[in-house]
Design a protein around this motif. Structure first.
Motif, PDB file in Angstrom:
ATOM      1  N   GLN A 146     -16.021  -6.895 104.144  1.00  0.00           N
ATOM      2  CA  GLN A 146     -14.687  -6.742 104.662  1.00  0.00           C
ATOM      3  C   GLN A 146     -13.534  -6.306 103.485  1.00  0.00           C
ATOM      4  O   GLN A 146     -12.806  -5.468 103.437  1.00  0.00           O
ATOM      5  CB  GLN A 146     -13.988  -7.423 105.301  1.00  0.00           C
ATOM      6  N   GLY A 147     -13.975  -7.087 102.350  1.00  0.00           N
ATOM      7  CA  GLY A 147     -13.267  -7.109 101.360  1.00  0.00           C
ATOM      8  C   GLY A 147     -13.294  -5.448 100.443  1.00  0.00           C
ATOM      9  O   GLY A 147     -12.329  -4.986 100.030  1.00  0.00           O
ATOM     10  N   VAL A 148     -14.473  -5.143 100.403  1.00  0.00           N
ATOM     11  CA  VAL A 148     -14.892  -3.939  99.774  1.00  0.00           C
ATOM     12  C   VAL A 148     -14.287  -2.770 100.827  1.00  0.00           C
ATOM     13  O   VAL A 148     -13.765  -1.592 100.093  1.00  0.00           O
ATOM     14  CB  VAL A 148     -16.482  -3.646  99.638  1.00  0.00           C
ATOM     15  N   ILE A 149     -14.341  -2.912 102.196  1.00  0.00           N
ATOM     16  CA  ILE A 149     -13.642  -1.913 103.099  1.00  0.00           C
ATOM     17  C   ILE A 149     -12.340  -1.835 102.898  1.00  0.00           C
ATOM     18  O   ILE A 149     -11.839  -0.735 102.847  1.00  0.00           O
ATOM     19  CB  ILE A 149     -14.090  -2.344 104.546  1.00  0.00           C
ATOM     20  N   ASN A 150     -11.695  -3.061 102.662  1.00  0.00           N
ATOM     21  CA  ASN A 150     -10.176  -3.029 102.401  1.00  0.00           C
ATOM     22  C   ASN A 150      -9.660  -2.165 101.286  1.00  0.00           C
ATOM     23  O   ASN A 150      -8.762  -1.608 101.024  1.00  0.00           O
ATOM     24  CB  ASN A 150      -9.568  -4.557 102.384  1.00  0.00           C
ATOM     25  N   GLU A 151     -10.596  -2.538 100.049  1.00  0.00           N
ATOM     26  CA  GLU A 151     -10.311  -1.958  98.852  1.00  0.00           C
ATOM     27  C   GLU A 151     -10.424  -0.296  98.993  1.00  0.00           C
ATOM     28  O   GLU A 151      -9.940   0.523  98.597  1.00  0.00           O
ATOM     29  CB  GLU A 151     -11.403  -2.388  97.730  1.00  0.00           C
ATOM     30  N   ALA A 152     -11.566  -0.031  99.642  1.00  0.00           N
ATOM     31  CA  ALA A 152     -11.987   1.505  99.967  1.00  0.00           C
ATOM     32  C   ALA A 152     -10.708   2.095 100.498  1.00  0.00           C
ATOM     33  O   ALA A 152     -10.072   3.155 100.015  1.00  0.00           O
ATOM     34  CB  ALA A 152     -13.206   1.554 100.569  1.00  0.00           C
ATOM     35  N   ALA A 153     -10.262   1.519 101.580  1.00  0.00           N
ATOM     36  CA  ALA A 153      -9.287   1.971 102.333  1.00  0.00           C
ATOM     37  C   ALA A 153      -7.887   2.096 101.367  1.00  0.00           C
ATOM     38  O   ALA A 153      -7.104   3.050 101.840  1.00  0.00           O
ATOM     39  CB  ALA A 153      -8.756   1.156 103.490  1.00  0.00           C
ATOM     40  N   GLY A 154      -7.531   1.035 100.675  1.00  0.00           N
ATOM     41  CA  GLY A 154      -6.449   1.017  99.792  1.00  0.00           C
ATOM     42  C   GLY A 154      -6.445   2.227  98.877  1.00  0.00           C
ATOM     43  O   GLY A 154      -5.623   2.915  98.542  1.00  0.00           O
ATOM     44  N   PHE A 155      -7.734   2.362  98.315  1.00  0.00           N
ATOM     45  CA  PHE A 155      -7.805   3.484  97.209  1.00  0.00           C
ATOM     46  C   PHE A 155      -7.829   4.697  97.888  1.00  0.00           C
ATOM     47  O   PHE A 155      -7.098   5.625  97.454  1.00  0.00           O
ATOM     48  CB  PHE A 155      -9.122   3.293  96.566  1.00  0.00           C
ATOM     49  N   ALA A 156      -8.167   5.034  99.233  1.00  0.00           N
ATOM     50  CA  ALA A 156      -8.163   6.179 100.058  1.00  0.00           C
ATOM     51  C   ALA A 156      -6.773   6.602 100.204  1.00  0.00           C
ATOM     52  O   ALA A 156      -6.284   7.859 100.145  1.00  0.00           O
ATOM     53  CB  ALA A 156      -8.862   6.408 101.185  1.00  0.00           C
ATOM     54  N   ASP A 157      -5.768   5.379 100.381  1.00  0.00           N
ATOM     55  CA  ASP A 157      -4.430   5.772 100.750  1.00  0.00           C
ATOM     56  C   ASP A 157      -3.738   6.404  99.375  1.00  0.00           C
ATOM     57  O   ASP A 157      -2.986   7.376  99.458  1.00  0.00           O
ATOM     58  CB  ASP A 157      -3.706   4.498 101.129  1.00  0.00           C
TER      59      ASP A 157
END
Length: 244
Positions: A146-157
């Motif tokens: 979940q932490g990696v997913i959140n990081e990927a989503a933040g980076f994608a933004d």
């Protein structure tokens, strides 16, 4: 994504944007940087493909490596999968384990055959006419926490904002080039009018009328008729210049 990591990513994306000549080049570098970001976060050999969707059609446009492009194109050939689902729902889609997830069995068999055990599709907002997604591939399960997913989503933004800016720059550049070409054509037409004025001792308005009539009779564009006149006068092509 922490504030420091977010600031570093934003600065790197700005550097990418300033260092690329077109949107396609930017996407290629974005794929490489995205894969590197998640490799650093997970310690796994993450690869990244970029899928673009326009008019409901999707296509692989680039990847962090040739293998990433191959993996991404598997999904395009199958017509469905986590990345396409991410585009459709505009949300992050996780395929945690190709051996146990029931959603895309045929696609997952192909991934397993290529040594990919899990994937993550992350959408990017571009604009009203097109969307894109980052398609991350991992060689093992349990990588996309979940932490990696959140990081990927933040980076994608952050990446989406840069991508929208890149698209706007590309559109502005295209319009500037169109304007440059239009001004150069205008210059050749004005030169041709000057030739007609000298030959016929007429006004500029009358010369333009003659040029327009010839264009109509020959069914040629005005700029092509003007180019013919200048070519006949000089014995070769005349290159006009306009500095905007």
């Amino acid at each position: 994504m922490t504030n420091n990591a977010g600031d570093e990513a934003a600065l790197h994306l700005q550097d990418l944007l300033m260092g690329t000549e077109n949107v396609e080049d930017f996407l290629g570098r974005l794929a490489e940087f995205s894969a590197a970001m998640l490799r650093q976060a997970t310690g796994a050999e993450i690869e990244c493909g970029v899928t673009l969707q326009r008019r409901r059609k999707t296509m692989t446009v680039t990847g962090s490596s040739p293998r990433a492009v191959v993996l991404d194109r598997i999904e395009q050939s199958m017509g469905d999968g986590p990345c396409i689902e991410a585009l459709r729902t505009k949300s992050v889609v996780l395929l945690a384990d190709v051996a146990t997830d029931p959603r895309w069995p045929a696609y997952q068999e192909h991934l397993a055959a290529h040594g990919c055990r899990s994937t993550l599709g992350v959408p990017l907002e571009i604009g009203p006419d097109a969307t894109a997604a980052l398609n991350f591939f991992a060689p093992s399960t349990g990588v996309f926490t979940q932490g990696v997913i959140n990081e990927a989503a933040g980076f994608a933004d952050l990446a989406g904002r840069s991508l929208r800016l890149a698209v706007r720059i590309g559109i502005a550049q295209s319009r500037a080039e169109d304007l440059q070409a239009a001004m150069e054509h205008r210059t050749s037409i004005d030169l041709a009018c000057g030739v007609i004025m000298a030959q016929n001792r007429c006004s500029q308005e009358e010369a333009m009328g003659i040029l327009t009539k010839v264009s109509s009779n020959r069914n040629q564009k005005l700029r092509d008729v003007a180019a013919d006149i200048l070519r006949n006068l000089t014995g070769g092509d005349v290159h006009t210049h306009f500095d905007g």
